[in-house]
Design a protein around this motif. Structure first.
Motif, short mmCIF file in Angstrom:
data_model
loop_
_atom_site.label_atom_id
_atom_site.label_comp_id
_atom_site.label_asym_id
_atom_site.label_seq_id
_atom_site.Cartn_x
_atom_site.Cartn_y
_atom_site.Cartn_z
N THR A 1 54.83 -32.27 2.62
CA THR A 1 53.60 -32.43 1.84
C THR A 1 53.27 -33.89 1.63
O THR A 1 52.13 -34.34 1.85
N TYR B 1 46.98 -30.93 -4.73
CA TYR B 1 48.42 -30.95 -4.55
C TYR B 1 49.05 -31.35 -5.90
O TYR B 1 48.34 -31.79 -6.81
N ILE C 1 46.08 -35.35 -6.16
CA ILE C 1 47.48 -35.09 -6.40
C ILE C 1 47.72 -35.05 -7.91
O ILE C 1 47.59 -36.07 -8.60
N ASP D 1 53.86 -25.66 -0.06
CA ASP D 1 53.17 -26.58 0.85
C ASP D 1 52.14 -27.44 0.14
O ASP D 1 51.49 -28.28 0.76
N HIS D 2 52.02 -27.26 -1.18
CA HIS D 2 51.13 -28.10 -1.98
C HIS D 2 51.91 -28.90 -3.03
O HIS D 2 51.31 -29.45 -3.96
N LYS E 1 52.71 -33.14 -7.90
CA LYS E 1 54.00 -33.80 -7.80
C LYS E 1 54.98 -33.18 -8.79
O LYS E 1 54.68 -33.07 -9.99
N ASN F 1 41.73 -35.59 -1.06
CA ASN F 1 42.95 -35.00 -1.58
C ASN F 1 43.20 -35.49 -3.01
O ASN F 1 43.13 -36.69 -3.27
N VAL G 1 49.96 -35.85 3.00
CA VAL G 1 48.98 -36.33 2.03
C VAL G 1 48.93 -37.85 1.94
O VAL G 1 47.86 -38.46 1.91
#
Length: 296
Positions: free
Chosen positions: A288, A213, A181, A245-246, A215, A179, A292
């Motif tokens: 999320t 994903y 971010i 959702d991401h 922030k 993952n 994550v």
């Protein structure tokens, strides 16, 4: 009743541990920072966010000296053991070394470690630069070391400017089991037509990777204020391009404390997200980050 939230990006520190807070003031992307050239302990963060609905928080590394990468995580784990905060840790690892595994082997023993960050952002404006070069994100050593994170189940906090996002997709795309971010929603530097179009194009590029994903954090970084209109613009476009959702909320405190309170900051984010519906609110403020970062 205030809905619960996870703050997916905050910092605490002791000034003595931060070379950048002990040395002379230099130009930085968030402007003058004299008010935060001091200790910022967990007790102050808890007071700052009281009443905000934040029930869990994710600590992100703060640029200790490179050789102190484990000492930083030790400090945060000890803080969590004593106070219950933070609930997950993103540490530092130098992805430019020949083999990152000896560093990760030292960090992985800390129960709250969930990922690592090495800031790779580079900009044509010197004060905005951090990485050694604009293409460091695809440096062979960086790519080899990021590829090793999947063996530890760790994520990578990816900090890039829009012009770097094509290279960013290369890194993210070749590591589908990890993952990534995107920090500060891709770092929109201003609201000019050219800049916003490049930013949106960069997000669309990265949206091709399902393991990417982002922030919604640090949105006041370049304007040095809490700007509800700007936050709404970023939220609207990020939801449209990446999907709620991401996305996840992060305060970036105490950096954003330079110009706003935690209450005003999270209110601007809540107001911006609210019009997108309950599912978006649940995703951005809880689901999320829960999925994550797996905060305890």
């Amino acid at each position: 009743m205030m809905k619960k939230a996870i703050d997916a990006h905050f910092h605490i520190w002791r000034q003595e541990d931060q070379p950048w807070l002990r040395g002379p003031m230099v130009p930085r992307i968030f402007g003058p920072y004299e008010p935060i050239r001091r200790d910022y302990p967990i007790e102050e963060f808890l007071a700052d966010q009281q009443g905000s609905g934040v029930e869990k928080a994710v600590y992100v590394q703060t640029n200790w000296a490179k050789e102190d990468f484990e000492t930083e995580v030790t400090f945060l784990q000890k803080t969590a053991n004593e106070t219950g905060w933070p609930h997950a840790i993103v540490g530092y690892a130098d992805m430019t070394v020949d083999d990152i595994r000896p560093q990760i082997d030292r960090l992985i023993k800390y129960p709250l470690l969930r990922g690592v960050r090495m800031q790779l952002h580079w900009h044509e404006t010197p004060a905005f630069r951090f990485a050694a070069s604009p293409d460091q994100v695809i440096d062979p050593k960086v790519r080899a070391n990021v590829a090793r994170l999947k063996d530890y189940g760790l994520s990578f906090d990816l900090q890039l400017f829009p012009a770097q996002m094509k290279d960013g997709l290369t890194l993210v795309g070749e590591n589908p089991e990890t993952n990534f971010i995107l920090t500060h929603a891709g770092m929109l530097t201003d609201m000019s037509e050219e800049t916003t179009q490049v930013w949106k194009a960069g997000l669309r590029t990265l949206s091709a990777a399902p393991n990417l994903y982002a922030k919604l954090s640090g949105l006041g970084t370049f304007v040095h204020r809490n700007d509800p209109a700007l936050i709404a613009y970023i939220v609207d476009n990020a939801i449209d391009i990446l999907g709620s959702d991401h996305l996840m909320f992060g305060s970036n405190f105490p950096i954003e404390k330079l110009w706003t309170s935690h209450a005003e900051l999270i209110k601007a984010h809540r107001d911006a997200v609210a019009k997108h519906g309950a599912a978006a609110e649940a995703g951005i403020f809880w689901n999320t980050a829960e999925r994550v970062y797996r905060p305890v």
